[in-house]
Design a protein around this motif. Structure first.
Motif, mmCIF file in Angstrom:
data_model
loop_
_atom_site.group_PDB
_atom_site.id
_atom_site.type_symbol
_atom_site.label_atom_id
_atom_site.label_comp_id
_atom_site.label_asym_id
_atom_site.label_seq_id
_atom_site.Cartn_x
_atom_site.Cartn_y
_atom_site.Cartn_z
ATOM 1 N N ILE A 208 0.801 -1.219 0.066
ATOM 2 C CA ILE A 208 -0.180 0.001 0.075
ATOM 3 C C ILE A 208 1.212 1.319 -0.145
ATOM 4 O O ILE A 208 0.598 2.276 -0.875
ATOM 5 C CB ILE A 208 -1.029 0.004 1.122
ATOM 6 N N TRP A 209 1.836 1.250 0.986
ATOM 7 C CA TRP A 209 2.778 2.403 0.881
ATOM 8 C C TRP A 209 3.504 2.588 -0.320
ATOM 9 O O TRP A 209 3.611 3.749 -0.901
ATOM 10 C CB TRP A 209 3.631 2.362 1.938
ATOM 11 N N THR A 210 4.025 1.451 -0.950
ATOM 12 C CA THR A 210 4.631 1.342 -2.316
ATOM 13 C C THR A 210 3.813 2.040 -3.202
ATOM 14 O O THR A 210 4.173 2.996 -4.145
ATOM 15 C CB THR A 210 5.235 0.546 -2.528
ATOM 16 N N MET A 211 2.604 1.614 -3.489
ATOM 17 C CA MET A 211 1.413 2.185 -4.243
ATOM 18 C C MET A 211 1.395 3.569 -4.113
ATOM 19 O O MET A 211 1.360 4.587 -5.149
ATOM 20 C CB MET A 211 0.198 1.569 -4.126
ATOM 21 N N HIS A 212 1.314 4.297 -2.866
ATOM 22 C CA HIS A 212 1.153 5.510 -2.620
ATOM 23 C C HIS A 212 2.367 6.409 -3.035
ATOM 24 O O HIS A 212 1.949 7.435 -3.892
ATOM 25 C CB HIS A 212 0.932 5.846 -1.209
ATOM 26 N N PHE A 213 3.557 6.074 -2.816
ATOM 27 C CA PHE A 213 4.549 6.980 -3.263
ATOM 28 C C PHE A 213 4.933 6.748 -4.839
ATOM 29 O O PHE A 213 5.581 7.643 -5.398
ATOM 30 C CB PHE A 213 5.929 6.727 -2.204
ATOM 31 N N ILE A 214 4.920 5.518 -5.324
ATOM 32 C CA ILE A 214 5.024 5.495 -6.825
ATOM 33 C C ILE A 214 4.035 6.342 -7.431
ATOM 34 O O ILE A 214 4.347 6.959 -8.370
ATOM 35 C CB ILE A 214 4.646 4.009 -7.241
ATOM 36 N N ALA A 215 2.700 6.368 -6.924
ATOM 37 C CA ALA A 215 1.661 7.368 -7.479
ATOM 38 C C ALA A 215 2.005 8.664 -7.398
ATOM 39 O O ALA A 215 1.695 9.480 -8.285
ATOM 40 C CB ALA A 215 0.292 7.097 -6.983
ATOM 41 N N MET A 216 2.767 8.936 -6.215
ATOM 42 C CA MET A 216 3.055 10.557 -6.005
ATOM 43 C C MET A 216 4.270 10.832 -6.856
ATOM 44 O O MET A 216 4.501 12.144 -6.837
ATOM 45 C CB MET A 216 3.327 10.516 -4.486
ATOM 46 N N ILE A 217 4.845 9.938 -7.550
ATOM 47 C CA ILE A 217 5.930 10.365 -8.347
ATOM 48 C C ILE A 217 5.377 11.195 -9.558
ATOM 49 O O ILE A 217 5.939 11.967 -10.112
ATOM 50 C CB ILE A 217 6.728 9.090 -8.750
ATOM 51 N N GLY A 218 4.196 10.973 -9.971
ATOM 52 C CA GLY A 218 3.453 11.640 -10.873
ATOM 53 C C GLY A 218 2.699 12.971 -10.655
ATOM 54 O O GLY A 218 1.953 13.556 -11.211
ATOM 55 N N PHE A 219 2.753 13.257 -9.344
ATOM 56 C CA PHE A 219 2.170 14.477 -8.651
ATOM 57 C C PHE A 219 3.040 15.612 -9.144
ATOM 58 O O PHE A 219 4.256 15.375 -8.682
ATOM 59 C CB PHE A 219 2.270 14.252 -7.229
ATOM 60 N N SER A 220 2.436 16.742 -9.479
ATOM 61 C CA SER A 220 3.005 17.957 -9.797
ATOM 62 C C SER A 220 2.317 19.102 -9.574
ATOM 63 O O SER A 220 0.928 18.988 -9.463
ATOM 64 C CB SER A 220 3.389 17.829 -11.306
ATOM 65 N N VAL A 221 2.757 20.253 -9.203
ATOM 66 C CA VAL A 221 2.187 21.335 -8.971
ATOM 67 C C VAL A 221 2.672 22.248 -9.833
ATOM 68 O O VAL A 221 3.831 22.631 -9.704
ATOM 69 C CB VAL A 221 2.405 21.848 -7.461
ATOM 70 N N GLY A 222 1.965 23.045 -10.711
ATOM 71 C CA GLY A 222 2.330 24.149 -11.574
ATOM 72 C C GLY A 222 2.911 25.450 -10.797
ATOM 73 O O GLY A 222 2.173 25.977 -9.946
ATOM 74 N N GLY A 223 4.001 25.677 -11.117
ATOM 75 C CA GLY A 223 4.560 26.911 -10.412
ATOM 76 C C GLY A 223 5.208 26.682 -9.160
ATOM 77 O O GLY A 223 5.441 27.558 -8.343
ATOM 78 N N ALA A 224 5.424 25.386 -8.655
ATOM 79 C CA ALA A 224 5.948 25.128 -7.346
ATOM 80 C C ALA A 224 6.857 24.007 -7.462
ATOM 81 O O ALA A 224 6.690 22.759 -8.200
ATOM 82 C CB ALA A 224 4.978 24.651 -6.563
ATOM 83 N N LEU A 225 7.881 23.913 -6.653
ATOM 84 C CA LEU A 225 8.899 22.809 -6.659
ATOM 85 C C LEU A 225 8.328 21.896 -5.338
ATOM 86 O O LEU A 225 8.313 22.350 -4.472
ATOM 87 C CB LEU A 225 10.223 23.091 -6.342
ATOM 88 N N VAL A 226 7.995 20.543 -5.509
ATOM 89 C CA VAL A 226 7.707 19.701 -4.501
ATOM 90 C C VAL A 226 8.869 19.025 -3.665
ATOM 91 O O VAL A 226 9.763 18.452 -4.680
ATOM 92 C CB VAL A 226 6.809 18.940 -4.797
ATOM 93 N N SER A 227 8.895 18.959 -2.500
ATOM 94 C CA SER A 227 9.860 18.037 -1.946
ATOM 95 C C SER A 227 9.081 17.264 -0.724
ATOM 96 O O SER A 227 7.919 17.463 -0.385
ATOM 97 C CB SER A 227 11.201 18.851 -1.351
ATOM 98 N N TYR A 228 9.714 16.471 -0.055
ATOM 99 C CA TYR A 228 9.176 15.612 1.073
ATOM 100 C C TYR A 228 9.882 15.699 2.373
ATOM 101 O O TYR A 228 11.303 15.569 2.132
ATOM 102 C CB TYR A 228 8.867 14.134 0.579
ATOM 103 N N ASP A 229 9.375 15.649 3.381
ATOM 104 C CA ASP A 229 10.063 15.146 4.879
ATOM 105 C C ASP A 229 10.319 14.139 4.856
ATOM 106 O O ASP A 229 9.444 13.083 4.811
ATOM 107 C CB ASP A 229 9.297 15.908 5.690
ATOM 108 N N SER A 230 11.563 13.712 5.193
ATOM 109 C CA SER A 230 11.878 12.179 5.403
ATOM 110 C C SER A 230 11.365 11.535 6.434
ATOM 111 O O SER A 230 10.728 10.478 6.368
ATOM 112 C CB SER A 230 13.436 12.317 5.408
#
Length: 252
Positions: free
Chosen positions: A60-82
Motif C-alpha cells: 500500500i505504501w509503495t503504491m502511494h509513493f509510486i503514484a506520488m512520483i506523478g504528482f506535480s504542482v504548476g509553479g511550485a517545486l515539491v519535496s518531502y520530509d523524510s
C-alpha cells in the motif's frame, strides 16, 4: 493563487505501476495469511501473519509513493520530509498488522471483521494523509472534505474486503483474483484522496515539477519496501503449501 495540480505528470506509467504494487502486496499478504491458517503447522502462525501484514503494508505504501512520483504542482517545486515519509510507512504496517492479527486469531465473525476493517481502513487513510503531510512546497494544500470522507470510506471497505479474503479464500487463483480487485480498491482510494487536493501557491517558480533530486529521493525511499516485497515473494514461491493451497484449515 490556486495552482494547476496533476497526478499524471508521467502519463499512465505511475498509476499502472502503483496498481501493480498494490496487487503484489495484496497477493503476498493473502497467501501469507492463508498459510497461517493451516492446522498442521500452527507454530509459525504469528510469523506468517507478520509477514502478511508487512507485505500488505509495504504494498500500500509503495503504491502511494509510486503514484506520488506523478504528482506535480504548476509553479511550485515539491519535496518531502523524510521523517514524515518514514512515519507513514510505519503507520501503514502497524495498522494492517492489527487487522491481520485480529482476523488471524479471532476469525472473520461479522463483528470482529467489522472492527478490524474499520481500524485497518482508518490506518490506511492515515498513511495516505500523513504521506501528503510530508509534502514541502511554497504553498498550502487544501482538501475538499466530502471527497476526503469518500476516500476514507473506500479505504475501510477495501480493508474489510481484504481481511475477509485473507481468511476466507484459500486457493491460489482465487487469491490472485482477489488481489487484483484489492489493487483497484486501494489505488482508487489513493486517487480519490488526490482528487480532494487543491494547492494555493504563495511563491511561484518557473519549473512545474520538482527536479531530478525529488525522483531520486522517492526511489531511494521505495528501495527498502520493494526489497521487503521481493523477499516475501521469494518466501512464498519456495513454500509448496503457499503455492498449491493444500492443507487443512482452521475453522473461521
Amino acid at each position: 493563487m490556486t495552482a494547476d495540480v496533476s497526478d499524471f505528470y508521467y502519463g499512465a506509467a505511475t498509476p499502472i505501476a502503483a496498481y501493480l504494487m498494490a496487487c503484489l502486496g495484496a497477493a503476498l499478504g493473502l497467501r501469507c495469511t492463508t498459510r497461517s491458517l493451516q492446522r498442521r503447522r500452527q507454530d509459525r502462525k504469528a510469523g506468517w501473519l507478520t509477514l502478511g501484514a508487512v507485505s500488505i503494508g509495504c504494498g500500500i505504501w509503495t503504491m502511494h509513493f509510486i503514484a506520488m512520483i506523478g504528482f506535480s504542482v504548476g509553479g511550485a517545486l515539491v519535496s518531502y520530509d523524510s521523517a514524515m515519509t518514514v512515519l507513514s510507512l510505519v503507520v501503514a504496517i502497524a495498522v494492517v498488522a492489527v487487522g491481520v492479527f485480529l482476523v488471524g486469531y479471532r476469525g472473520a465473525a461479522p463483528l470482529n471483521l467489522g472492527v478490524a476493517g474499520v481500524i485497518t481502513g482508518l490506518g490506511v487513510a492515515a498513511m495516505h494523509y500523513i504521506g501528503m503531510a510530508a509534502i514541502r512546497m511554497p504553498g498550502t494544500l487544501r482538501y475538499d472534505v466530502p471527497t476526503v470522507a469518500l476516500s476514507v470510506l473506500i479505504a475501510v471497505a477495501a480493508a474489510t474486503a481484504a481481511l475477509w479474503a485473507a481468511v476466507s479464500i484459500h486457493t491460489l487463483w482465487s487469491s490472485l483474483g482477489a488481489s487484483l480487485v484489492m489493487g483497484v480498491a486501494v489505488t482508487g482510494m489513493h486517487y480519490t484522496g488526490m482528487a480532494a487536493v487543491s494547492v494555493h501557491v504563495t511563491q511561484q517558480v518557473t519549473a512545474s515539477q520538482s527536479p531530478a533530486g525529488l525522483l531520486s529521493f522517492l526511489l531511494f525511499m521505495l528501495a527498502g519496501p520493494l526489497a521487503v516485497l521481493l523477499i516475501a515473494a521469494v518466501i512464498v514461491m519456495f513454500d509448496p503449501d503457499m503455492v498449491l493451497g493444500d492443507g487443512e484449515w482452521s475453522p473461521r
